[in-house]
Design a protein around this motif. Structure first.
Motif, PDB file in Angstrom:
ATOM      1  N   UNK A  59       1.366  -1.070  -0.197  1.00  0.00           N
ATOM      2  CA  UNK A  59       0.484   0.102   0.291  1.00  0.00           C
ATOM      3  C   UNK A  59       1.293   1.231  -0.109  1.00  0.00           C
ATOM      4  N   UNK A  60       2.372   1.539   0.700  1.00  0.00           N
ATOM      5  CA  UNK A  60       2.699   2.060   0.770  1.00  0.00           C
ATOM      6  C   UNK A  60       3.136   2.979  -0.666  1.00  0.00           C
ATOM      7  N   UNK A  61       4.640   1.987  -1.018  1.00  0.00           N
ATOM      8  CA  UNK A  61       4.492   2.132  -2.149  1.00  0.00           C
ATOM      9  C   UNK A  61       3.748   2.838  -3.081  1.00  0.00           C
ATOM     10  N   UNK A  62       2.499   1.671  -3.239  1.00  0.00           N
ATOM     11  CA  UNK A  62       1.437   2.294  -4.219  1.00  0.00           C
ATOM     12  C   UNK A  62       0.889   3.592  -4.005  1.00  0.00           C
ATOM     13  N   UNK A  63       0.971   4.018  -2.729  1.00  0.00           N
ATOM     14  CA  UNK A  63      -0.186   5.322  -2.628  1.00  0.00           C
ATOM     15  C   UNK A  63       1.081   6.579  -2.878  1.00  0.00           C
ATOM     16  N   UNK A  64       2.185   6.413  -2.674  1.00  0.00           N
ATOM     17  CA  UNK A  64       3.364   7.355  -2.369  1.00  0.00           C
ATOM     18  C   UNK A  64       3.825   7.832  -3.515  1.00  0.00           C
ATOM     19  N   UNK A  65       4.205   6.335  -4.686  1.00  0.00           N
ATOM     20  CA  UNK A  65       4.564   7.010  -5.823  1.00  0.00           C
ATOM     21  C   UNK A  65       4.121   5.416  -6.793  1.00  0.00           C
ATOM     22  N   UNK A  66       3.427   4.875  -6.743  1.00  0.00           N
ATOM     23  CA  UNK A  66       3.174   4.275  -8.654  1.00  0.00           C
ATOM     24  C   UNK A  66       1.876   5.107  -8.727  1.00  0.00           C
TER      25      UNK A  66
END
Length: 275
Positions: A59-66
């Protein structure tokens, strides 16, 4: 044509099953919805994606970057040449903008989940099953009449004795699967062999059973297991060691081949390590 919103939700698996390395009691998975401004047959096109239950929700990667990268992209940059649909390859390039080569790790899970949802949306816009869309684009429309699949199960679980393991595998056979897979490496070798033999009492023969160690073994243990598994003539022996243990991956097949080259090559052809 544009993407108007992307939603992600981490879903708890909350299962007491385990493999050789982890249990799934606190495991989560991400579910993605890519909401477009396209309507087909009176309904808005939404592409859905999710990922394997062996990885935690990124979730963090998705919402922060992608997700922000995709939403901030120029709408024309994510479409195909004639603007009739989204272009999954251009979207992939946008998702990977600013990402360093190598270091894929959990990044591949996040990007792959979005990628699945994109392809789902693309197929819905073209009003084709995804398998047909892919065949039309990359195989001159040729679709395989049959695709090999197997039932992956045989996890360790509290109070799951040999009879319950057999019942599970029998259910898969009753559903039409010709090959089943079970976990190994989460118990002592002798117990794993008992579990394997119990399943072999249910399935037609060794070629109907594959085993998966989920990267648990060092080289010595992997060889010991291989020697014990060989007489069963199993379908395959999966992920014997850590994928990043390059020494094991390079040496294991060669060591076993040297030991068995005279009469045991059939088993070797099926042995592999998942990278």
């Amino acid at each position: 044509m544009k993407i108007v919103k992307i939603k992600e939700k981490p879903v708890p698996i909350k299962s007491d099953i385990r493999n050789a390395y982890i249990d799934f009691s606190k495991m989560t998975a991400s579910v993605i919805a890519i909401i477009t401004d396209v309507f087909k047959n009176g309904e808005r096109v939404i592409g859905y994606g999710f990922h394997s239950n062996g990885r935690y929700a990124p979730s963090g990667l998705l919402h922060e970057r992608f997700i922000p990268r995709l939403l901030q992209a120029d709408p024309t940059e994510i479409l195909n040449d004639d603007g009739s649909n989204f272009d999954p390859h251009r979207i992939w390039d946008i998702l990977m903008t600013g990402e360093k080569p190598g270091g894929h790790g959990e990044r591949s899970v996040a990007v792959g989940t979005i990628d699945m949802a994109v392809w789902d949306a693309v197929a819905k816009i073209e009003e084709k099953p995804l398998y047909q869309l892919l065949a039309d684009r990359y195989r001159n429309g040729e679709v395989d009449e049959k695709v090999f699949v197997y039932a992956a199960g045989g996890y360790y679980s509290p109070n799951k004795d040999l009879s319950k393991l057999q019942e599970e595998m029998q259910r898969y056979l009753d559903q039409g699967y010709s090959v089943v897979k079970m976990k190994i490496g989460g118990d002592f070798l002798e117990e794993d062999l008992r579990r394997i033999e119990a399943v072999l009492d249910v399935v037609p023969d060794g070629q109907s059973l594959a085993v998966d160690a989920n990267g648990r073994f060092d080289l010595e243990t992997a060889i010991t297991y291989a020697e014990k598994l060989e007489p069963y003539n199993l379908f395959w022996y999966e992920e014997a060691g850590d994928p990043l243990d390059f020494e094991l991956q390079a040496n294991l097949p060669n060591i076993i081949k040297t030991q068995w080259q005279q009469e045991k090559t059939s088993f070797l052809c099926k042995m592999h390590a998942t990278l």
